[in-house]
Design an enzyme around this catalytic site. Sequence first.
Site, short mmCIF file in Angstrom:
data_model
loop_
_atom_site.label_atom_id
_atom_site.label_comp_id
_atom_site.label_asym_id
_atom_site.label_seq_id
_atom_site.Cartn_x
_atom_site.Cartn_y
_atom_site.Cartn_z
N GLY A 141 2.98 4.38 13.34
CA GLY A 141 3.77 3.16 13.49
C GLY A 141 3.51 2.47 14.82
O GLY A 141 3.29 1.25 14.87
N LYS B 223 0.85 -1.21 0.00
CA LYS B 223 0.00 0.00 0.00
C LYS B 223 0.87 1.25 0.00
O LYS B 223 1.52 1.56 0.99
CB LYS B 223 -0.91 0.04 1.23
CG LYS B 223 -1.93 1.17 1.13
CD LYS B 223 -2.31 1.77 2.46
CE LYS B 223 -1.74 3.12 2.77
NZ LYS B 223 -1.99 4.22 1.84
N GLY C 277 6.97 5.36 8.25
CA GLY C 277 6.07 6.50 8.35
C GLY C 277 6.24 7.17 9.70
O GLY C 277 7.31 7.08 10.33
N SER C 278 5.18 7.81 10.16
CA SER C 278 5.28 8.58 11.40
C SER C 278 5.29 7.65 12.61
O SER C 278 4.74 6.55 12.59
CB SER C 278 4.09 9.54 11.49
OG SER C 278 2.89 8.79 11.48
N GLU D 275 10.10 1.79 10.67
CA GLU D 275 11.08 2.86 10.40
C GLU D 275 10.32 4.17 10.52
O GLU D 275 9.48 4.48 9.67
CB GLU D 275 11.68 2.70 8.99
CG GLU D 275 12.50 1.45 8.79
CD GLU D 275 13.73 1.38 9.67
OE1 GLU D 275 14.20 2.44 10.14
OE2 GLU D 275 14.22 0.27 9.92
N GLU E 245 9.70 16.33 15.53
CA GLU E 245 9.96 16.27 14.09
C GLU E 245 9.05 17.27 13.38
O GLU E 245 7.83 17.23 13.53
CB GLU E 245 9.68 14.86 13.56
CG GLU E 245 10.09 14.71 12.11
CD GLU E 245 9.82 13.32 11.56
OE1 GLU E 245 8.71 12.80 11.75
OE2 GLU E 245 10.74 12.76 10.92
N CYS F 18 13.52 11.54 6.34
CA CYS F 18 13.58 11.08 7.73
C CYS F 18 14.96 11.35 8.31
O CYS F 18 15.11 11.49 9.52
CB CYS F 18 13.24 9.61 7.81
SG CYS F 18 14.18 8.63 6.65
P1 NAP Z 1 2.29 8.49 7.86
O1 NAP Z 1 1.24 9.52 7.87
O2 NAP Z 1 2.55 7.74 9.11
O3 NAP Z 1 1.91 7.48 6.68
C1 NAP Z 1 2.73 6.41 6.32
C2 NAP Z 1 1.89 5.33 5.67
O4 NAP Z 1 0.98 4.79 6.62
C3 NAP Z 1 1.03 5.86 4.51
O5 NAP Z 1 0.96 4.89 3.50
C4 NAP Z 1 -0.32 6.02 5.19
O6 NAP Z 1 -1.41 5.99 4.29
C5 NAP Z 1 -0.34 4.81 6.09
N1 NAP Z 1 -1.31 4.87 7.18
C6 NAP Z 1 -1.92 5.95 7.71
N2 NAP Z 1 -2.76 5.58 8.70
C7 NAP Z 1 -2.68 4.23 8.80
C8 NAP Z 1 -3.30 3.25 9.63
N3 NAP Z 1 -4.18 3.60 10.58
N4 NAP Z 1 -2.98 1.96 9.46
C9 NAP Z 1 -2.09 1.58 8.53
N5 NAP Z 1 -1.48 2.47 7.69
C10 NAP Z 1 -1.76 3.78 7.85
O7 NAP Z 1 3.69 9.10 7.42
P2 NAP Z 1 4.00 10.05 6.19
O8 NAP Z 1 3.51 11.41 6.50
O9 NAP Z 1 3.53 9.42 4.93
O10 NAP Z 1 5.59 10.04 6.17
C11 NAP Z 1 6.36 10.91 6.93
C12 NAP Z 1 6.95 10.20 8.13
O11 NAP Z 1 7.70 9.06 7.69
C13 NAP Z 1 7.93 11.05 8.90
O12 NAP Z 1 7.70 10.88 10.27
C14 NAP Z 1 9.29 10.47 8.51
O13 NAP Z 1 10.30 10.69 9.44
C15 NAP Z 1 8.95 9.04 8.35
N6 NAP Z 1 9.97 8.34 7.55
C16 NAP Z 1 10.82 7.49 8.17
C17 NAP Z 1 11.81 6.84 7.46
C18 NAP Z 1 12.76 5.89 8.14
O14 NAP Z 1 13.32 5.04 7.45
N7 NAP Z 1 12.97 5.99 9.45
C19 NAP Z 1 11.92 7.06 6.08
C20 NAP Z 1 11.03 7.94 5.47
C21 NAP Z 1 10.04 8.57 6.22
P3 NAP Z 1 -2.05 7.35 3.70
O15 NAP Z 1 -0.97 8.01 2.93
O16 NAP Z 1 -3.16 6.85 2.89
O17 NAP Z 1 -2.47 8.17 4.89
#
Ligand code: NAP
Length: 497
Positions: A232, A174, A227-228, A249, A381, A283
């Site tokens: 997570g 997804k 993701g966030s 991650e 963040e 990230c």
């Molecule tokens: P996010 O809002 O947490 O979304 C990540 C993924 O999770 C998206 O595909 C999102 O879908 C999905 N999601 C949302 N709600 C969910 C739920 N209840 N159950 C299952 N999946 C769900 O994060 P983001 O804004 O896309 O990304 C930014 C974050 O990613 C930042 O915190 C960044 O630091 C982190 N990040 C970490 C790394 C690492 O390797 N440590 C690398 C890159 C990014 P939708 O898009 O449809 O909402």
Amino acid sequence: MAATVKNLIGGEWVDARSGATMDSINPATEEIVAVVPKSGPDDVKAAVAAAKAAYHPWRLTPAPRRGEILYRVGQILTERKEALARLMTQEMGKVIAEARGDVQEAIDMAFYMGGEGRRLLGYTAPVELPNKFGMALRDSVGVVGLITPWNFPIAIPSWKSLPALVAGNTVVFKPASDTPNLGVEFARVFHDARLPPGVFNVITGPGGSVGNAIVNDPEVKVISFTGSTEIGYSLYAEAARYGKKVSLELGGKNAIIVMDDANFDLAVEAILWSAFGTTGQRCTATSRLIVQKGIAPRLTEALAARAKKLTLGYGLDASVDVGPLVNEGARKTVHSYVEIGKGEGARLLCGGKPADKDKGFFYEVTIFDQVKPDMRIAQEEIFGPVLSIIECGTLEEAIEINNNTAFGLSSSIFTENVTAAFRAIRDLSTGIVYINHGTIGAEIQFPFGGTRGTGNGMREAGQTALDTFTEWKAVYVDYSGRLQRAQIDTDAILGEE
Ligand code: NAP
């Protein structure tokens, strides 16, 4: 013209069962890039069923053959690099040079993991009884669920899917709702590389329904999520109810330390690149600069002067340095943190407001100094082009400030002193440490991930990626023809000799 794209389930391109769609928006122009399925739990069920049906034939396909398909994936990604990079700039805003780098990471991973088809190394060890043999093998797990963010829309899915596939698992993927079109184009590469139907499935749609249904499907044995931290941790708790293996991650609050003896010009270049590349939406982006007092005034002045000269704009123009934020919500979040920083007493040196443009979610490159380590802008963040400068006296103080946040992804130090560098390597408590380089720029052959709130101890990339997608199987072969009891018969056997 906006593209209309479909899910890939069981080798077929299909709409959401409900027929619902959602739009993907170009953050620089606010035009619609693509219309994609707004899928739901029924679509997840169909994709999981397809992945389950494909699992046993795929797991029994010799790993070198699986690896050869990954080489074809690498080849197709190479041929499509420019097209995918341009689509990336259009769909999530990063400038074209960085978009090419994102695709290159997937190419590197495809060839690296393709090679794993002829390794997937286990090990043997001596056993304690005669005429007996012992070995440890990696085994596949089953259907794996991959949930990814928008900021590395090709690289991150590749970090997850390629090790999963070479190890013999099948995938339900997804992508983020800000980059669904790229997720589908990534799936098309596998389809065109003639991966058997059902081995790789993609479903676009909201995290709350599609992502949640993947996490809660008992047939999905592994969840790999980037993701966030908030999402997570919540899906970690959900997945624990089924005893699933989960790789997380999550967020970062990365710092560069600059000591008085640093190579000044190198540090300036690295800070600008790490803080404002990808508009601060990596990230691993540098959001804190911890600078020793002696060099602080000169460095602060140079950074503010250089930051003001960075060009904001549509990243397809190669002269642009900084693209837009991914969406209006992200811009509001960044601006709210700028207001928090001002309220906390930090001094705004440049930026601090949405950019003056007719279209797009642009935000001015922003630097604060006089930031204290415990301020919210130094702890939370922000995920945007905001850099907080914190002064320190000694190396020990710098390391303590670096380590004292809820995250632990990447850190860096600029110094010409080898003793200071090695003490930093020893004491910086992040998953990635750089010496005389910014906080971004990981390579795919080394473990990627972080400590504390950045994850749950798992790592992506390198050999470590295989740990998420395999189970260890210990095998004992006894060819003595009699019952030999481990730990019990050892003395008797020694006596016989
Ligand atoms: P996010 O809002 O947490 O979304 C990540 C993924 O999770 C998206 O595909 C999102 O879908 C999905 N999601 C949302 N709600 C969910 C739920 N209840 N159950 C299952 N999946 C769900 O994060 P983001 O804004 O896309 O990304 C930014 C974050 O990613 C930042 O915190 C960044 O630091 C982190 N990040 C970490 C790394 C690492 O390797 N440590 C690398 C890159 C990014 P939708 O898009 O449809 O909402």
